[in-house]
Write an enzyme that holds these catalytic residues in place. Sequence first.
Site, PDB file in Angstrom:
ATOM      1  N   GLU A 189      20.827 -17.642 115.157  1.00 55.34           N
ATOM      2  CA  GLU A 189      19.878 -17.982 116.233  1.00 55.34           C
ATOM      3  C   GLU A 189      19.403 -19.425 116.090  1.00 55.34           C
ATOM      4  O   GLU A 189      19.207 -20.122 117.083  1.00 55.34           O
ATOM      5  CB  GLU A 189      18.704 -16.989 116.216  1.00 55.34           C
ATOM      6  CG  GLU A 189      19.153 -15.623 116.736  1.00 55.34           C
ATOM      7  CD  GLU A 189      18.418 -14.440 116.139  1.00 55.34           C
ATOM      8  OE1 GLU A 189      17.339 -14.618 115.540  1.00 55.34           O
ATOM      9  OE2 GLU A 189      18.951 -13.316 116.265  1.00 55.34           O
TER      10      GLU A 189
ATOM     11  N   GLY B   4      21.514  -7.543 116.945  1.00 58.32           N
ATOM     12  CA  GLY B   4      20.632  -7.089 118.016  1.00 58.32           C
ATOM     13  C   GLY B   4      21.355  -6.345 119.129  1.00 58.32           C
ATOM     14  O   GLY B   4      20.794  -6.109 120.195  1.00 58.32           O
TER      15      GLY B   4
HETATM   16  P1  13P Z   1      19.560  -6.850 113.888  1.00 59.30           P
HETATM   17  O1  13P Z   1      19.444  -6.042 112.633  1.00 59.30           O
HETATM   18  O2  13P Z   1      18.378  -6.686 114.820  1.00 59.30           O
HETATM   19  O3  13P Z   1      20.873  -6.685 114.549  1.00 59.30           O
HETATM   20  O4  13P Z   1      19.465  -8.396 113.441  1.00 59.30           O
HETATM   21  C1  13P Z   1      20.289  -8.839 112.405  1.00 59.30           C
HETATM   22  C2  13P Z   1      19.856 -10.190 112.007  1.00 59.30           C
HETATM   23  O5  13P Z   1      20.016 -11.146 112.744  1.00 59.30           O
HETATM   24  C3  13P Z   1      19.199 -10.339 110.712  1.00 59.30           C
HETATM   25  O6  13P Z   1      19.088 -11.668 110.348  1.00 59.30           O
END
Ligand code: 13P
Length: 250
Positions: free
Chosen positions: A97, A173
Amino acid sequence: MARKKIIAGNWKMNMTPSEAVALVETLKPLVQNDDVDVVFGVPAIDIVPVVEACKGTNIAVAAENMYFEESGAYTGEISPKMLVDAGVKYVILGHSERRDYFKETDADVNKKVLKAIEHGITPIMCCGESLEQREQGITMDFIRQQVKIGLQNVTADQAKKMVIAYEPIWAIGTGKTATSEQAEEVCRGIRQCIAEIYDDATAAEIRIQYGGSVNAGNAAELFAMEDIDGGLVGGASLKPDFGKIVCYNK
Ligand code: 13P
């Protein structure tokens, strides 16, 4: 020597300071597992109250980002010294991100990794391919590049103590977890890459997490794989389910 599992939550941009303290109070009794290093990665503004709330527990606190300068005119940034003084032990660096929305490059990640190590903060360095890259069959080439640049000028002894998080972007996500075989294949590839950069002893010691839709239902299978040394957990780290993930072997 068996590697100790490390299971970290990445809260991302969730939880106000008061909500953060309440979540720590809820999770504290649920994340007791001596077999595992437990880490809560929290937003910068939550660090001070969360460190306070975690005193006397088995929970270590991670920052979700850090700048690579010591101090100065960098409005809005947070320095390694600030993190150390606040009691932070780990820092998540190069999350997809941050690479995507904030344009962090492999070279930026490398500068941050070196700075964190200099200050005694353990980097959790993230890497991972997009769906497009996976479909093109260039997953491992791309990740090797991220890992090699991210670790430039890091010594073998420093690398041994680091954590690498393999997080396929298409699994973050989305509720679409990599299968344990897919996750293991890349984590093994990352370990081979570490052996090439350094040596077998370094590769045997560095811890490699899987991240991407880890939940209470799939954690045990993922963490049973030979080269997966725990997880970096997003959404499920904000819920009591995180306790089940940390206690996956109980
Ligand atoms: P999720 O577990 O919500 O898929 O996110 C993973 C993540 O980006 C952890 O850094």
